[in-house]
Design a protein around this motif. Structure first.
Motif, PDB file in Angstrom:
ATOM      1  N   GLN A 144     -50.489   9.029  -1.627  1.00  0.00           N
ATOM      2  CA  GLN A 144     -49.067   8.741  -1.451  1.00  0.00           C
ATOM      3  C   GLN A 144     -48.320   8.816  -2.777  1.00  0.00           C
ATOM      4  O   GLN A 144     -47.260   9.436  -2.877  1.00  0.00           O
ATOM      5  CB  GLN A 144     -48.878   7.379  -0.802  1.00  0.00           C
ATOM      6  N   ARG A 145     -48.855   8.209  -3.798  1.00  0.00           N
ATOM      7  CA  ARG A 145     -48.154   8.179  -5.083  1.00  0.00           C
ATOM      8  C   ARG A 145     -48.133   9.550  -5.757  1.00  0.00           C
ATOM      9  O   ARG A 145     -47.097   9.970  -6.278  1.00  0.00           O
ATOM     10  CB  ARG A 145     -48.774   7.123  -5.984  1.00  0.00           C
ATOM     11  N   LEU A 146     -49.264  10.260  -5.736  1.00  0.00           N
ATOM     12  CA  LEU A 146     -49.295  11.558  -6.392  1.00  0.00           C
ATOM     13  C   LEU A 146     -48.452  12.579  -5.634  1.00  0.00           C
ATOM     14  O   LEU A 146     -47.667  13.306  -6.236  1.00  0.00           O
ATOM     15  CB  LEU A 146     -50.736  12.056  -6.522  1.00  0.00           C
ATOM     16  N   HIS A 147     -48.600  12.625  -4.318  1.00  0.00           N
ATOM     17  CA  HIS A 147     -47.817  13.595  -3.544  1.00  0.00           C
ATOM     18  C   HIS A 147     -46.324  13.297  -3.635  1.00  0.00           C
ATOM     19  O   HIS A 147     -45.513  14.227  -3.675  1.00  0.00           O
ATOM     20  CB  HIS A 147     -48.286  13.618  -2.084  1.00  0.00           C
ATOM     21  N   GLY A 148     -45.965  12.023  -3.686  1.00  0.00           N
ATOM     22  CA  GLY A 148     -44.558  11.677  -3.872  1.00  0.00           C
ATOM     23  C   GLY A 148     -44.032  12.207  -5.195  1.00  0.00           C
ATOM     24  O   GLY A 148     -42.940  12.767  -5.266  1.00  0.00           O
ATOM     25  N   ALA A 149     -44.814  12.056  -6.262  1.00  0.00           N
ATOM     26  CA  ALA A 149     -44.398  12.541  -7.582  1.00  0.00           C
ATOM     27  C   ALA A 149     -44.300  14.067  -7.619  1.00  0.00           C
ATOM     28  O   ALA A 149     -43.477  14.622  -8.347  1.00  0.00           O
ATOM     29  CB  ALA A 149     -45.378  12.051  -8.649  1.00  0.00           C
ATOM     30  N   LEU A 150     -45.131  14.756  -6.819  1.00  0.00           N
ATOM     31  CA  LEU A 150     -45.136  16.220  -6.800  1.00  0.00           C
ATOM     32  C   LEU A 150     -44.166  16.811  -5.776  1.00  0.00           C
ATOM     33  O   LEU A 150     -44.040  18.032  -5.687  1.00  0.00           O
ATOM     34  CB  LEU A 150     -46.551  16.738  -6.498  1.00  0.00           C
ATOM     35  N   GLY A 151     -43.516  15.958  -4.989  1.00  0.00           N
ATOM     36  CA  GLY A 151     -42.609  16.454  -3.964  1.00  0.00           C
ATOM     37  C   GLY A 151     -43.324  17.079  -2.773  1.00  0.00           C
ATOM     38  O   GLY A 151     -42.758  17.908  -2.058  1.00  0.00           O
ATOM     39  N   GLN A 152     -44.552  16.676  -2.543  1.00  0.00           N
ATOM     40  CA  GLN A 152     -45.357  17.167  -1.414  1.00  0.00           C
ATOM     41  C   GLN A 152     -45.333  16.131  -0.286  1.00  0.00           C
ATOM     42  O   GLN A 152     -44.955  14.977  -0.497  1.00  0.00           O
ATOM     43  CB  GLN A 152     -46.804  17.415  -1.864  1.00  0.00           C
ATOM     44  N   PRO A 153     -45.744  16.507   0.927  1.00  0.00           N
ATOM     45  CA  PRO A 153     -45.791  15.533   2.024  1.00  0.00           C
ATOM     46  C   PRO A 153     -46.671  14.335   1.642  1.00  0.00           C
ATOM     47  O   PRO A 153     -47.752  14.512   1.078  1.00  0.00           O
ATOM     48  CB  PRO A 153     -46.422  16.325   3.172  1.00  0.00           C
TER      49      PRO A 153
END
Length: 195
Positions: free
Chosen positions: A18-27
């Motif tokens: 959740q945290r990494l994908h949020g930072a990368l703009g991914q689902p």
């Protein structure tokens, strides 16, 4: 973050996603599934060994073909859930995924991580798979990149596998390597599988 059951390190994996994908703009919608079984099956891109992932409860509607419109709630099977409750089931949409599992071995945290694709099968094949398991539960049909059935099971330390989508194959590769590096920086022993 979305999960239905408690399994070794599943919540830790979900938070990292959740945290990494949020930072990368991914689902960011991710869930665990039971790693059930698989068979060789035809799909839009050819014929492969296709795993059946299923979870006893719910998966994020963003994972289902047509989102909320492709989701339904069914009563949980009384054999497993005698007091009732509903599921949120659907069939996972086709797309690029990152799979992972975090487990404890010899007192240390380990992460296996790899790539794959959720694939759509024929209606007849999907119906047969649902009827052969628990049709009340959400399912994902997945091809894992570069990992055979025997290799997957040889390192399988828990009944679950965490899955998350990415916008493209390139984005999925980037997110996988970034999460592997994050886990390594947090002190985990990381194995990138099949890529």
């Amino acid at each position: 973050m979305h999960f239905n059951e408690v399994d070794e390190c599943a919540a830790l994996d979900g938070i990292l996603i959740q945290r990494l994908h949020g930072a990368l703009g991914q689902p960011v919608e991710n869930t665990l599934h039971d790693l059930w079984w698989g068979s060789v099956a035809r799909h839009a891109d050819g014929e492969d060994f296709v795993w059946l992932f299923e979870i006893s409860g719910a998966a994020p509607p963003a994972h289902h073909e047509d989102g909320w419109a492709g989701s339904e709630s069914l009563r949980q099977p009384p054999m497993f859930f005698p007091f009732g409750g509903g599921t949120l089931r659907g069939v996972a949409k086709a797309g690029d995924i990152i799979w992972s599992r975090i487990f404890v071995s010899n007192g240390a945290l380990h992460m296996d991580i790899g790539r794959g694709q959720a694939v759509r099968l024929s209606e007849a094949e999907e119906r047969a798979r649902a009827d052969g398991t628990n049709k009340e539960w959400p399912m994902m049909n997945a091809v894992l990149t570069g990992v055979s059935r025997n290799q997957m099971m040889a390192r399988h330390k828990a009944n679950h596998i965490q899955v998350v989508y990415a916008h493209s194959a390139k984005d999925a590769d980037r997110a996988m390597y970034a999460r592997a590096k994050l886990a390594q920086e947090l002190g985990m022993q990381v194995t990138i599988c099949g890529v």
